[in-house]
Design an enzyme around this catalytic site. Structure first.
Site, PDB file in Angstrom:
ATOM      1  N   GLY A  10       0.826  -1.205   0.000  1.00 27.04           N
ATOM      2  CA  GLY A  10       0.000   0.000   0.000  1.00 27.04           C
ATOM      3  C   GLY A  10       0.859   1.253   0.000  1.00 27.04           C
ATOM      4  N   ALA A  11       0.556   2.139  -0.937  1.00 31.15           N
ATOM      5  CA  ALA A  11       1.289   3.417  -1.010  1.00 31.15           C
ATOM      6  C   ALA A  11       0.352   4.558  -0.640  1.00 31.15           C
ATOM      7  CB  ALA A  11       1.870   3.625  -2.411  1.00 31.15           C
ATOM      8  N   TYR A  13      -0.935   6.921   2.901  1.00 31.09           N
ATOM      9  CA  TYR A  13      -0.172   7.793   3.811  1.00 31.09           C
ATOM     10  C   TYR A  13       0.906   7.011   4.566  1.00 31.09           C
ATOM     11  CZ  TYR A  13      -3.396  11.552   2.916  1.00 31.09           C
ATOM     12  OH  TYR A  13      -4.126  12.531   2.293  1.00 31.09           O
ATOM     13  N   ASN A  37       1.573  -1.442  -4.792  1.00 29.81           N
ATOM     14  CA  ASN A  37       0.326  -0.660  -4.735  1.00 29.81           C
ATOM     15  C   ASN A  37      -0.516  -0.965  -5.972  1.00 29.81           C
ATOM     16  OD1 ASN A  37      -1.075   1.452  -3.140  1.00 29.81           O
ATOM     17  ND2 ASN A  37      -0.965   2.602  -5.043  1.00 29.81           N
ATOM     18  N   VAL A  81      -2.671  -6.816  -4.077  1.00 31.75           N
ATOM     19  CA  VAL A  81      -2.409  -7.886  -3.105  1.00 31.75           C
ATOM     20  C   VAL A  81      -3.687  -8.706  -2.986  1.00 31.75           C
ATOM     21  CG1 VAL A  81      -1.759  -8.392  -0.719  1.00 31.75           C
ATOM     22  CG2 VAL A  81      -0.907  -6.306  -1.825  1.00 31.75           C
ATOM     23  N   GLU A 169     -17.181  17.281   4.756  1.00 31.62           N
ATOM     24  CA  GLU A 169     -16.328  17.954   3.762  1.00 31.62           C
ATOM     25  C   GLU A 169     -16.931  17.814   2.363  1.00 31.62           C
ATOM     26  OE1 GLU A 169     -12.201  16.653   4.447  1.00 31.62           O
ATOM     27  OE2 GLU A 169     -12.013  18.465   5.661  1.00 31.62           O
ATOM     28  N   ASP A 297      -4.912   3.069   8.676  1.00 32.63           N
ATOM     29  CA  ASP A 297      -6.277   2.599   8.959  1.00 32.63           C
ATOM     30  C   ASP A 297      -6.349   1.100   9.256  1.00 32.63           C
ATOM     31  OD1 ASP A 297      -7.022   5.169   8.496  1.00 32.63           O
ATOM     32  OD2 ASP A 297      -8.244   4.780   6.720  1.00 32.63           O
ATOM     33  N   ALA A 313      -5.252  10.586   8.683  1.00 33.37           N
ATOM     34  CA  ALA A 313      -4.028  10.743   7.897  1.00 33.37           C
ATOM     35  C   ALA A 313      -2.857  11.151   8.784  1.00 33.37           C
ATOM     36  CB  ALA A 313      -4.263  11.787   6.810  1.00 33.37           C
ATOM     37  N   LYS A 373      -6.180  24.863   6.738  1.00 27.55           N
ATOM     38  CA  LYS A 373      -6.410  23.572   6.073  1.00 27.55           C
ATOM     39  C   LYS A 373      -5.496  23.466   4.839  1.00 27.55           C
ATOM     40  CE  LYS A 373      -9.049  19.868   5.153  1.00 27.55           C
ATOM     41  NZ  LYS A 373      -9.141  18.724   6.037  1.00 27.55           N
TER      42      LYS A 373
HETATM   43  C1  LIG Z   1     -12.830  11.980   1.724  1.00 22.52           C
HETATM   44  C2  LIG Z   1     -11.923  11.758   2.917  1.00 22.52           C
HETATM   45  C3  LIG Z   1     -11.475  12.849   3.624  1.00 22.52           C
HETATM   46  C4  LIG Z   1     -10.605  12.656   4.697  1.00 22.52           C
HETATM   47  N1  LIG Z   1     -10.152  13.771   5.335  1.00 22.52           N
HETATM   48  C5  LIG Z   1      -9.247  13.615   6.324  1.00 22.52           C
HETATM   49  C6  LIG Z   1      -8.666  14.768   6.916  1.00 22.52           C
HETATM   50  O1  LIG Z   1      -8.974  15.909   6.562  1.00 22.52           O
HETATM   51  N2  LIG Z   1      -7.740  14.572   7.891  1.00 22.52           N
HETATM   52  C7  LIG Z   1      -7.329  13.311   8.267  1.00 22.52           C
HETATM   53  O2  LIG Z   1      -6.440  13.198   9.122  1.00 22.52           O
HETATM   54  N3  LIG Z   1      -7.860  12.195   7.719  1.00 22.52           N
HETATM   55  C8  LIG Z   1      -8.807  12.315   6.757  1.00 22.52           C
HETATM   56  N4  LIG Z   1      -9.329  11.198   6.161  1.00 22.52           N
HETATM   57  C9  LIG Z   1      -8.875   9.855   6.609  1.00 22.52           C
HETATM   58  C10 LIG Z   1      -7.518   9.510   5.981  1.00 22.52           C
HETATM   59  O3  LIG Z   1      -7.541   9.756   4.599  1.00 22.52           O
HETATM   60  C11 LIG Z   1      -7.119   8.050   6.236  1.00 22.52           C
HETATM   61  O4  LIG Z   1      -7.114   7.833   7.629  1.00 22.52           O
HETATM   62  C12 LIG Z   1      -5.733   7.760   5.645  1.00 22.52           C
HETATM   63  O5  LIG Z   1      -5.795   7.813   4.241  1.00 22.52           O
HETATM   64  C13 LIG Z   1      -5.226   6.373   6.070  1.00 22.52           C
HETATM   65  O6  LIG Z   1      -3.979   6.147   5.473  1.00 22.52           O
HETATM   66  P1  LIG Z   1      -3.495   4.657   5.138  1.00 22.52           P
HETATM   67  O7  LIG Z   1      -2.043   4.741   4.798  1.00 22.52           O
HETATM   68  O8  LIG Z   1      -3.896   3.722   6.201  1.00 22.52           O
HETATM   69  O9  LIG Z   1      -4.337   4.195   3.887  1.00 22.52           O
HETATM   70  P2  LIG Z   1      -4.722   4.904   2.455  1.00 22.52           P
HETATM   71  O10 LIG Z   1      -4.187   6.287   2.472  1.00 22.52           O
HETATM   72  O11 LIG Z   1      -6.140   4.653   2.323  1.00 22.52           O
HETATM   73  O12 LIG Z   1      -3.867   4.035   1.455  1.00 22.52           O
HETATM   74  C14 LIG Z   1      -4.067   2.684   1.207  1.00 22.52           C
HETATM   75  C15 LIG Z   1      -3.335   2.327  -0.088  1.00 22.52           C
HETATM   76  O13 LIG Z   1      -3.378   0.921  -0.289  1.00 22.52           O
HETATM   77  C16 LIG Z   1      -3.744   0.640  -1.634  1.00 22.52           C
HETATM   78  N5  LIG Z   1      -4.408  -0.659  -1.642  1.00 22.52           N
HETATM   79  C17 LIG Z   1      -5.564  -0.995  -1.021  1.00 22.52           C
HETATM   80  N6  LIG Z   1      -5.831  -2.300  -1.226  1.00 22.52           N
HETATM   81  C18 LIG Z   1      -4.831  -2.786  -1.991  1.00 22.52           C
HETATM   82  C19 LIG Z   1      -4.542  -4.074  -2.511  1.00 22.52           C
HETATM   83  N7  LIG Z   1      -5.331  -5.129  -2.291  1.00 22.52           N
HETATM   84  N8  LIG Z   1      -3.434  -4.227  -3.271  1.00 22.52           N
HETATM   85  C20 LIG Z   1      -2.592  -3.170  -3.499  1.00 22.52           C
HETATM   86  N9  LIG Z   1      -2.823  -1.944  -3.021  1.00 22.52           N
HETATM   87  C21 LIG Z   1      -3.929  -1.748  -2.272  1.00 22.52           C
HETATM   88  C22 LIG Z   1      -4.658   1.794  -2.025  1.00 22.52           C
HETATM   89  O14 LIG Z   1      -4.728   1.929  -3.442  1.00 22.52           O
HETATM   90  C23 LIG Z   1      -3.946   2.972  -1.334  1.00 22.52           C
HETATM   91  O15 LIG Z   1      -2.943   3.495  -2.152  1.00 22.52           O
HETATM   92  C24 LIG Z   1     -10.204  11.347   5.089  1.00 22.52           C
HETATM   93  C25 LIG Z   1     -10.669  10.227   4.371  1.00 22.52           C
HETATM   94  C26 LIG Z   1     -11.529  10.433   3.297  1.00 22.52           C
HETATM   95  C27 LIG Z   1     -12.005   9.233   2.522  1.00 22.52           C
END
Ligand SMILES: Cc1cc2nc3c(=O)[nH]c(=O)nc-3n(C[C@H](O)[C@H](O)[C@H](O)COP(=O)(O)OP(=O)(O)OC[C@H]3O[C@@H](n4cnc5c(N)ncnc54)[C@H](O)[C@@H]3O)c2cc1C
Length: 409
Positions: A10-11, A13, A37, A81, A169, A297, A313, A373
Site C-alpha cells: 500500500g502506497a 499515507y 500498490n 495484493v 467535507e 487505517d 491521515a 487547512k
Molecule cells: C474523503 C476523505 C477525507 C478525509 N479527510 C481527512 C482529513 O482531513 N484529515 C485526516 O487526518 N484524515 C482524513 N481522512 C482519513 C484519511 O484519509 C485516512 O485515515 C488515511 O488515508 C489512512 O492512510 P493509510 O495509509 O492507512 O491508507 P490509504 O491512504 O487509504 O492508502 C491505502 C493504499 O493501499 C492501496 N491498496 C488498497 N488495497 C490494496 C490491494 N489489495 N493491493 C494493493 N494496493 C492496495 C490503495 O490503493 C492505497 O494506495 C479522510 C478520508 C476520506 C475518505
C-alpha cells in the site's frame, strides 16, 4: 550474504511515508525494499471530497509514485495484493508471489456498511480516484437526466449518509458546486436538495466543541444543506433511502460516508482484528507476528488512556516515520523507538473559504481555518515531494481548473 527483504503493501499515507523515509536513510546495500500498490500513483485521500463534488480536478489529488520514490532504493510493483500468508512470510499478488523478512501493511480501509441492506449495492462512497471520478460524473448525469425528464425531482436530491469528517467535507463542496451545475444544465438551483443524514444527535466530526459544531452547521445550512440528525438509514434502494423514522427519501444519488473498517485481507490472513483493524504493540508490530508492521487505517493504536486513537491521515503519517525508523533499527541491531502519537489538531473543511477545527487546544473557524487547512495540505505535499510538488499540485492546479468547466473558477 543476501540483503533482508522488506515489503511494503500500500502506497497510502502510512506506506508511502515509510518508503520515503527508508530511502532517505538506508544505504543501497542495506536492504531490499519493495513497495506494492494497486495503482501507479499515491492519492491524497484528504482531498478526495473536492474532485468527488467536482470543485477540483482529480489530478490534483494524486501523485505518480515514480515522482516520490528513488527507484535505486525502492523497487515499485504495481499490482493488487490478494492474500497475505504471515506463517510462510509471503504475499500473493495478482501475478506474482513475494517473500519477505519484514512486512509493512498499509492497505488502508474499506467501507463499513454495518449490514444496512442495499447500501453496498446502491450507494457510492468516496475512497479512491476511481470512485470520485465516478461520483462526479454521476452527479452531472443526474442534472442532465433531470433536464430530459423533469417530473423526476428525485434526480436533483442528493443524500449523504454520515455527517462525520468525509460526509461534512463532501457536503460543503457539493453545496458550492450546485450553482455551477445549475448554470451548466439550466436547472433552477432551488429544486436541488442536499440532505445529510446522521444517526448520532450531532453533525460534524466527533470531538469538536459545541460552539464550533453550531457554527459549522449554520454555515452548511446557509449553503442549503438540510440535516436529518438522530436518524439512521435503515435500508437503501436504487431509488432512495428508508430512514429510521419511517420516511423514504426518493433520490437518484446516495453517497455513504458513515464509516470505514480495516482492509479485509488482514482478517482473511488470520490476524486478530476489530472492525478489520489490528491491535499493534508499542513499535507498531502485530502482536501475533512481530515481523509484520501495521500502519494507518489497518492498525489500532491505543492511547495512554486505553482508548484507540481515531484512524486518520495524521496518525498514519507519523506511523510511517516510526515504522521506517524501527525497520532500520531492527536491521542494524539497535533498540526500537516506541510510537508516540503527537496530536496536532484537526481541521474540517466546510467548502470554499470556510472550515472549523482545533489546533492543539485552540479553536479555529472561518477563513483562517480554511487557510490553515490549505497549509496542512501544503505541509504534507512538502513532506512527500518537497517544493516542486507544492508548486505542481497547489499552484499549477489553477491552470487545470481554468480548462475544466465543472471546476471552481
Ligand atoms: C474523503 C476523505 C477525507 C478525509 N479527510 C481527512 C482529513 O482531513 N484529515 C485526516 O487526518 N484524515 C482524513 N481522512 C482519513 C484519511 O484519509 C485516512 O485515515 C488515511 O488515508 C489512512 O492512510 P493509510 O495509509 O492507512 O491508507 P490509504 O491512504 O487509504 O492508502 C491505502 C493504499 O493501499 C492501496 N491498496 C488498497 N488495497 C490494496 C490491494 N489489495 N493491493 C494493493 N494496493 C492496495 C490503495 O490503493 C492505497 O494506495 C479522510 C478520508 C476520506 C475518505
Amino acid at each position: 550474504m543476501s540483503k533482508p527483504k522488506v515489503v511494503i503493501l500500500g502506497a497510502g499515507y502510512g506506506g508511502i511515508v515509510t518508503a520515503i523515509r527508508l530511502q532517505k536513510q538506508i544505504r543501497l546495500d542495506e536492504m531490499d525494499v519493495t513497495l506494492v500498490n494497486k495503482h501507479d500513483y499515491h492519492y491524497i485521500t484528504t482531498h478526495l471530497h473536492m474532485p468527488a463534488a467536482g470543485t477540483d480536478h482529480h489530478e490534483n489529488a494524486r501523485v505518480a509514485i515514480s515522482e516520490l520514490i528513488d527507484e535505486r532504493k525502492i523497487h515499485f510493483v504495481k499490482s493488487t495484493v490478494v492474500e497475505i500468508l504471515p506463517e510462510e512470510k509471503k504475499v500473493v499478488l495478482t501475478e506474482d508471489v513475494l517473500s519477505y523478512d519484514y512486512l509493512v501493511v498499509g492497505l488502508g480501509s474499506e467501507t463499513e456498511t454495518f449490514g444496512i441492506p442495499g447500501l453496498r449495492e446502491n450507494a457510492m462512497s468516496i475512497h479512491s480516484i476511481n470512485s470520485v471520478r465516478f461520483i462526479r460524473q454521476h452527479i452531472e448525469y443526474m442534472f442532465a437526466k433531470y433536464k430530459l425528464d423533469s417530473k423526476h425531482k428525485e434526480y436533483l436530491t442528493f443524500v449523504v449518509g454520515g455527517a462525520g469528517f468525509t460526509g461534512t467535507e463532501f457536503v460543503g463542496e457539493l453545496a458550492d458546486q450546485i450553482p455551477v451545475l445549475s448554470r451548466t444544465y439550466d436547472v433552477d438551483p432551488d429544486l436541488v436538495q442536499i440532505i445529510n443524514v446522521e444517526a448520532s444527535p450531532t453533525a460534524l466530526p466527533p470531538g469538536l466543541p459545541n460552539d464550533l459544531v453550531e457554527y459549522g452547521m449554520e454555515v452548511m445550512r446557509r449553503k442549503g444543506v438540510q440535516y436529518k440528525l438522530s436518524t439512521p438509514i435503515k435500508s437503501c434502494a436504487p431509488d432512495g433511502v428508508l430512514l429510521g423514522d419511517g420516511q423514504f427519501i426518493r433520490s437518484g444519488t446516495v453517497i455513504w460516508s458513515g464509516g470505514v473498517r480495516g482492509n479485509s485481507l488482514l482478517q482473511q490472513a488470520g490476524f486478530d482484528v476489530q472492525r478489520g483493524r489490528v491491535k499493534v504493540d508499542d513499535y507498531l508490530r502485530s502482536l501475533q507476528y512481530p515481523d509484520v508492521f501495521i500502519t494507518g487505517d489497518c492498525s489500532i493504536v491505543m492511547s495512554p488512556e486505553g482508548t484507540p486513537y481515531p484512524a486518520n491521515a495524521q496518525i498514519a503519517v507519523q506511523q510511517g516515520y516510526n515504522t521506517a525508523r524501527n525497520l532500520i533499527c531492527t536491521l542494524r541491531g539497535k533498540p526500537l523507538r516506541p510510537f508516540a502519537y503527537d496530536y496536532k489538531g484537526t481541521v474540517a473543511s466546510l467548502g470554499r473559504g470556510e472550515a472549523i477545527g482545533i489546533l492543539k487546544v485552540k479553536k479555529v473557524k472561518g477563513k483562517f481555518a480554511a487557510l490553515l487547512k490549505k497549509a496542512i495540505d501544503g505541509r504534507y505535499l512538502y513532506l512527500i515531494g518537497g517544493i516542486p510538488l507544492i508548486w505542481k499540485k497547489m499552484i499549477f492546479k489553477q491552470k487545470i481548473a481554468a480548462r475544466n468547466h465543472h471546476v471552481r473558477n
